[in-house]
Design an enzyme around this catalytic site. Structure first.
Site, PDB file in Angstrom:
ATOM      1  N   GLN A  59       0.819  -1.214   0.000  1.00 27.89           N
ATOM      2  CA  GLN A  59       0.000   0.000   0.000  1.00 27.89           C
ATOM      3  C   GLN A  59       0.853   1.263   0.000  1.00 27.89           C
ATOM      4  O   GLN A  59       0.343   2.340  -0.335  1.00 27.89           O
ATOM      5  CB  GLN A  59      -0.922   0.030   1.225  1.00 27.89           C
ATOM      6  CG  GLN A  59      -2.008  -1.024   1.184  1.00 27.89           C
ATOM      7  CD  GLN A  59      -2.889  -0.909   2.413  1.00 27.89           C
ATOM      8  OE1 GLN A  59      -2.563  -1.446   3.457  1.00 27.89           O
ATOM      9  NE2 GLN A  59      -3.994  -0.191   2.298  1.00 27.89           N
TER      10      GLN A  59
ATOM     11  N   CYS B  56     -10.597   0.322   3.658  1.00 29.93           N
ATOM     12  CA  CYS B  56      -9.195   0.149   3.266  1.00 29.93           C
ATOM     13  C   CYS B  56      -8.635   1.511   2.864  1.00 29.93           C
ATOM     14  O   CYS B  56      -9.278   2.241   2.110  1.00 29.93           O
ATOM     15  CB  CYS B  56      -9.107  -0.827   2.084  1.00 29.93           C
ATOM     16  SG  CYS B  56      -7.423  -1.138   1.530  1.00 29.93           S
ATOM     17  N   LEU B  57      -7.442   1.828   3.358  1.00 35.20           N
ATOM     18  CA  LEU B  57      -6.822   3.101   2.989  1.00 35.20           C
ATOM     19  C   LEU B  57      -6.577   3.190   1.479  1.00 35.20           C
ATOM     20  O   LEU B  57      -6.456   4.286   0.950  1.00 35.20           O
ATOM     21  CB  LEU B  57      -5.503   3.281   3.752  1.00 35.20           C
ATOM     22  CG  LEU B  57      -5.641   3.512   5.260  1.00 35.20           C
ATOM     23  CD1 LEU B  57      -4.282   3.385   5.938  1.00 35.20           C
ATOM     24  CD2 LEU B  57      -6.265   4.862   5.559  1.00 35.20           C
TER      25      LEU B  57
ATOM     26  N   HIS C 251      -7.198  -9.083   6.572  1.00 35.62           N
ATOM     27  CA  HIS C 251      -7.231  -7.994   5.590  1.00 35.62           C
ATOM     28  C   HIS C 251      -5.804  -7.599   5.194  1.00 35.62           C
ATOM     29  O   HIS C 251      -5.502  -7.467   3.999  1.00 35.62           O
ATOM     30  CB  HIS C 251      -7.991  -6.794   6.193  1.00 35.62           C
ATOM     31  CG  HIS C 251      -8.074  -5.603   5.304  1.00 35.62           C
ATOM     32  ND1 HIS C 251      -9.265  -5.092   4.836  1.00 35.62           N
ATOM     33  CD2 HIS C 251      -7.100  -4.797   4.781  1.00 35.62           C
ATOM     34  CE1 HIS C 251      -9.015  -4.032   4.077  1.00 35.62           C
ATOM     35  NE2 HIS C 251      -7.702  -3.837   4.026  1.00 35.62           N
ATOM     36  N   GLU C 252      -4.939  -7.422   6.211  1.00 35.85           N
ATOM     37  CA  GLU C 252      -3.575  -6.968   5.915  1.00 35.85           C
ATOM     38  C   GLU C 252      -2.777  -8.022   5.150  1.00 35.85           C
ATOM     39  O   GLU C 252      -2.053  -7.703   4.199  1.00 35.85           O
ATOM     40  CB  GLU C 252      -2.832  -6.595   7.197  1.00 35.85           C
ATOM     41  CG  GLU C 252      -3.369  -5.394   7.919  1.00 35.85           C
ATOM     42  CD  GLU C 252      -3.721  -4.253   7.012  1.00 35.85           C
ATOM     43  OE1 GLU C 252      -2.996  -3.980   6.035  1.00 35.85           O
ATOM     44  OE2 GLU C 252      -4.763  -3.631   7.260  1.00 35.85           O
TER      45      GLU C 252
HETATM   46 NI    NI Z   1      -6.448  -2.370   3.155  1.00 36.59          NI
END
Ligand code: NI
Length: 185
Positions: A54, A102-103, A144-145
């Site tokens: 990310q 989510c970012l 998620h990560e």
């Molecule tokens: Ni995320």
């Protein structure tokens, strides 16, 4: 330390499988700086988790943390955790649906089914092996990560897209009174 630029959905790096970090690189200055910058970036954007892809590093590092929030005493807190080269084992049991954000998919929320309990084996930021089992919100954030390291985004995990919601409409139509806003991770 530095706040890093976050890749958003559509950026091909989010769809790559991240490479494992060689054991002898974990303690290198470059990796330690990257981890510190990931933590700072996560906190700057009020996220509960961040994976290296990310911030445009295709390597197997995730950080996450959920601080206690006095406004939502029911919301769980998670201590700051750094995992390198994680292997996740989903423990048996029916999946549970829960809201995620989510970012890298800003201002969106959706209901995602996840394993309630997971076991993870990884290295910590000093290269020491860790092996633990978590459940509930902690297990959700961890799944998620670590999905980010496989090029998987939460929308891929949704059973269907009918709950995919812009944040303003989430607040109007989906959020229950007194409920904490699902964090971006
Ligand atoms: Ni995320």
């Amino acid at each position: 330390m530095a706040i890093l630029k976050i890749a958003e959905i559509g950026n091909p790096i989010l769809r790559q499988v991240a490479r494992p970090l060689p054991d002898d690189k974990v303690r290198s200055e470059a990796v330690q700086i990257l981890i510190d910058d990931m933590i700072e970036t996560m906190r700057e954007y009020d996220g509960a988790g961040l994976a290296a892809p990310q911030v445009r590093h295709s390597v197997q590092i995730v950080v996450y943390e959920a601080a206690a929030n006095p406004r939502y005493p029911e919301a769980p807190s998670i201590p700051l955790t750094v995992l390198i080269n994680p292997t996740v084992i989903l423990l048996p049991g029916p999946p549970e649906g829960g809201w995620e954000g989510c970012l890298s998919i800003p201002e969106m929320r959706g209901i995602v089914p996840r394993a309630r309990s997971v076991r993870v084996k990884a290295l910590d930021r000093l290269g020491r092996p860790v092996d633990f089992t978590v459940e509930g919100f902690h297990a959700r954030v961890l799944q998620h990560e670590t999905d980010h390291l496989q090029g998987i985004l939460f929308v891929d995990r949704m059973a269907d897209l009918k709950s995919l919601t812009r944040l303003n409409e989430f607040h109007r139509f989906w959020m229950k009174p007194g409920e904490a806003d699902p964090v971006e991770t």
